[in-house]
Write a protein that holds these residues in place. Sequence first.
Motif, PDB file in Angstrom:
ATOM      1  N   VAL A 165     -18.257 -24.360 -36.107  1.00  0.00           N
ATOM      2  CA  VAL A 165     -17.866 -24.571 -34.698  1.00  0.00           C
ATOM      3  C   VAL A 165     -18.228 -25.991 -34.272  1.00  0.00           C
ATOM      4  O   VAL A 165     -19.400 -26.322 -34.066  1.00  0.00           O
ATOM      5  CB  VAL A 165     -18.536 -23.515 -33.785  1.00  0.00           C
ATOM      6  N   LYS A 185     -17.058 -27.759 -31.602  1.00  0.00           N
ATOM      7  CA  LYS A 185     -16.836 -28.104 -30.189  1.00  0.00           C
ATOM      8  C   LYS A 185     -17.884 -29.106 -29.708  1.00  0.00           C
ATOM      9  O   LYS A 185     -19.059 -28.979 -30.071  1.00  0.00           O
ATOM     10  CB  LYS A 185     -16.854 -26.846 -29.320  1.00  0.00           C
ATOM     11  N   ASN A 219     -13.255 -24.481 -28.906  1.00  0.00           N
ATOM     12  CA  ASN A 219     -13.031 -23.556 -27.795  1.00  0.00           C
ATOM     13  C   ASN A 219     -12.154 -24.139 -26.692  1.00  0.00           C
ATOM     14  O   ASN A 219     -11.835 -23.458 -25.738  1.00  0.00           O
ATOM     15  CB  ASN A 219     -14.357 -23.040 -27.222  1.00  0.00           C
ATOM     16  N   ILE A 246     -11.473 -20.384 -30.706  1.00  0.00           N
ATOM     17  CA  ILE A 246     -12.470 -19.322 -30.502  1.00  0.00           C
ATOM     18  C   ILE A 246     -12.792 -19.096 -29.026  1.00  0.00           C
ATOM     19  O   ILE A 246     -13.491 -18.147 -28.696  1.00  0.00           O
ATOM     20  CB  ILE A 246     -13.780 -19.633 -31.270  1.00  0.00           C
ATOM     21  N   MET A 282     -12.732  -9.732 -32.877  1.00  0.00           N
ATOM     22  CA  MET A 282     -13.820 -10.701 -32.661  1.00  0.00           C
ATOM     23  C   MET A 282     -14.714 -10.176 -31.548  1.00  0.00           C
ATOM     24  O   MET A 282     -14.236  -9.523 -30.613  1.00  0.00           O
ATOM     25  CB  MET A 282     -13.227 -12.061 -32.262  1.00  0.00           C
ATOM     26  N   MET A 291     -18.729 -11.017 -29.367  1.00  0.00           N
ATOM     27  CA  MET A 291     -19.967 -11.773 -29.165  1.00  0.00           C
ATOM     28  C   MET A 291     -21.034 -10.829 -28.633  1.00  0.00           C
ATOM     29  O   MET A 291     -20.812 -10.136 -27.645  1.00  0.00           O
ATOM     30  CB  MET A 291     -19.759 -12.892 -28.145  1.00  0.00           C
ATOM     31  N   MET A 349     -23.109 -15.800 -34.569  1.00  0.00           N
ATOM     32  CA  MET A 349     -23.202 -17.226 -34.270  1.00  0.00           C
ATOM     33  C   MET A 349     -24.542 -17.712 -34.832  1.00  0.00           C
ATOM     34  O   MET A 349     -25.218 -16.984 -35.550  1.00  0.00           O
ATOM     35  CB  MET A 349     -23.108 -17.484 -32.768  1.00  0.00           C
ATOM     36  N   SER A 350     -24.936 -18.939 -34.477  1.00  0.00           N
ATOM     37  CA  SER A 350     -26.159 -19.500 -35.073  1.00  0.00           C
ATOM     38  C   SER A 350     -27.357 -18.559 -34.956  1.00  0.00           C
ATOM     39  O   SER A 350     -28.108 -18.364 -35.901  1.00  0.00           O
ATOM     40  CB  SER A 350     -26.503 -20.833 -34.405  1.00  0.00           C
ATOM     41  N   ARG A 401     -19.109 -17.529 -36.893  1.00  0.00           N
ATOM     42  CA  ARG A 401     -18.757 -18.774 -36.185  1.00  0.00           C
ATOM     43  C   ARG A 401     -20.055 -19.510 -35.866  1.00  0.00           C
ATOM     44  O   ARG A 401     -20.772 -19.135 -34.949  1.00  0.00           O
ATOM     45  CB  ARG A 401     -17.998 -18.440 -34.885  1.00  0.00           C
ATOM     46  N   ILE A 402     -20.348 -20.544 -36.628  1.00  0.00           N
ATOM     47  CA  ILE A 402     -21.654 -21.193 -36.518  1.00  0.00           C
ATOM     48  C   ILE A 402     -21.504 -22.650 -36.101  1.00  0.00           C
ATOM     49  O   ILE A 402     -20.782 -23.411 -36.736  1.00  0.00           O
ATOM     50  CB  ILE A 402     -22.411 -21.090 -37.855  1.00  0.00           C
ATOM     51  N   GLY A 403     -22.181 -23.008 -35.009  1.00  0.00           N
ATOM     52  CA  GLY A 403     -22.125 -24.371 -34.503  1.00  0.00           C
ATOM     53  C   GLY A 403     -23.443 -25.099 -34.617  1.00  0.00           C
ATOM     54  O   GLY A 403     -23.668 -25.900 -35.521  1.00  0.00           O
ATOM     55  N   SER A 404     -24.366 -24.803 -33.706  1.00  0.00           N
ATOM     56  CA  SER A 404     -25.567 -25.628 -33.557  1.00  0.00           C
ATOM     57  C   SER A 404     -26.450 -25.693 -34.799  1.00  0.00           C
ATOM     58  O   SER A 404     -27.058 -26.732 -35.065  1.00  0.00           O
ATOM     59  CB  SER A 404     -26.370 -25.161 -32.337  1.00  0.00           C
ATOM     60  N   ARG A 433     -25.969 -28.699 -28.943  1.00  0.00           N
ATOM     61  CA  ARG A 433     -25.025 -29.384 -28.068  1.00  0.00           C
ATOM     62  C   ARG A 433     -25.766 -29.818 -26.800  1.00  0.00           C
ATOM     63  O   ARG A 433     -26.741 -29.219 -26.425  1.00  0.00           O
ATOM     64  CB  ARG A 433     -23.842 -28.467 -27.716  1.00  0.00           C
TER      65      ARG A 433
HETATM   66  C1  LIG Z   1     -19.925 -22.071 -29.275  1.00  0.00           C
HETATM   67  C2  LIG Z   1     -19.456 -20.798 -29.869  1.00  0.00           C
HETATM   68  C3  LIG Z   1     -19.969 -20.352 -31.110  1.00  0.00           C
HETATM   69  C4  LIG Z   1     -21.055 -21.083 -31.883  1.00  0.00           C
HETATM   70  O1  LIG Z   1     -22.243 -21.075 -31.190  1.00  0.00           O
HETATM   71  P1  LIG Z   1     -23.616 -21.608 -31.886  1.00  0.00           P
HETATM   72  O2  LIG Z   1     -24.672 -20.893 -31.159  1.00  0.00           O
HETATM   73  O3  LIG Z   1     -23.648 -23.079 -31.675  1.00  0.00           O
HETATM   74  O4  LIG Z   1     -23.552 -21.250 -33.329  1.00  0.00           O
HETATM   75  C5  LIG Z   1     -19.458 -19.180 -31.622  1.00  0.00           C
HETATM   76  N1  LIG Z   1     -18.500 -18.481 -30.979  1.00  0.00           N
HETATM   77  C6  LIG Z   1     -17.983 -18.874 -29.813  1.00  0.00           C
HETATM   78  C7  LIG Z   1     -16.920 -18.042 -29.164  1.00  0.00           C
HETATM   79  C8  LIG Z   1     -18.443 -20.047 -29.212  1.00  0.00           C
HETATM   80  O5  LIG Z   1     -17.920 -20.431 -28.038  1.00  0.00           O
END
Ligand SMILES: *Cc1c(COP(=O)(O)O)cnc(C)c1O
Length: 222
Positions: A23, A25, A46, A67, A151, A153, A195-196, A211-214, A220
């Motif tokens: 991820v 973004k 996103n 996403i 999907m 969360m 996620m993370s 879905r992994i970002g940070s 961020r």
């Molecule tokens: C930002 C986001 C993520 C990733 O989040 P992290 O905590 O940074 O891994 C995953 N899914 C969605 C829908 C997001 O908006």
Amino acid sequence: MDLQNFETIRAELKRHNTHLIAVSKTKPVEAITELYGAGQRDFGENKVQEMIAKYEQLPKDIRWHLIGHLQTNKVKFIAPFVHLIHSVDSLKLLTEVNKQAVKSGRVIDCLLQIYIANEDTKFGLSFEEAEPLLSSHEYLQLTNVRICGLMGMATNTDNEAQIEREFASLKKFHEQLKQKHFSDKPYFKELSMGMSSDYQLALKHGATMVRIGSVLFGERNH
Ligand SMILES: *Cc1c(COP(=O)(O)O)cnc(C)c1O
């Protein structure tokens, strides 16, 4: 960026046969290029405008995953290239995706975003809303979208038992829908969750995509 972290997560996901959506973004194209160089091809954004700007600057074999919440009037901008839309949360949106997919001469893969969290800030369909959508005449006539899975969360909480319950409920719902609506459609197999902070719990409950970002790119700034 911490490529060591990336390799560790990649190895962990490989053991579970789970796909990594990185991820990206709010992160610059340079950060994406670095992970791309290490072999990553699936990236999640996103916001439509940001995804388009990055798509235009980056290699064309990147698979772009939308996403975040998608507004109907923006579908046309991503329809020509988006790989998977994770956040379909209404029949109206799905109908528009189908319309734009026809225009682009494509079939667009989508996931239904299901509301599993105990929070009122997250988008998605409830279990009760997903059923009638899939049974509706209007949905059954859509020729250029494929619903490949779900999907969700989890609640943003330290309570791991709660997070696990939410992931388990999504997995169970996935199995029910598969039996009832997709028994002859092998492409209905994706479960995008984790996620993370909670992807390891999602792996325990059968996530096929996380879905992994940070954890990959660093925190961020907002
Ligand atoms: C930002 C986001 C993520 C990733 O989040 P992290 O905590 O940074 O891994 C995953 N899914 C969605 C829908 C997001 O908006």
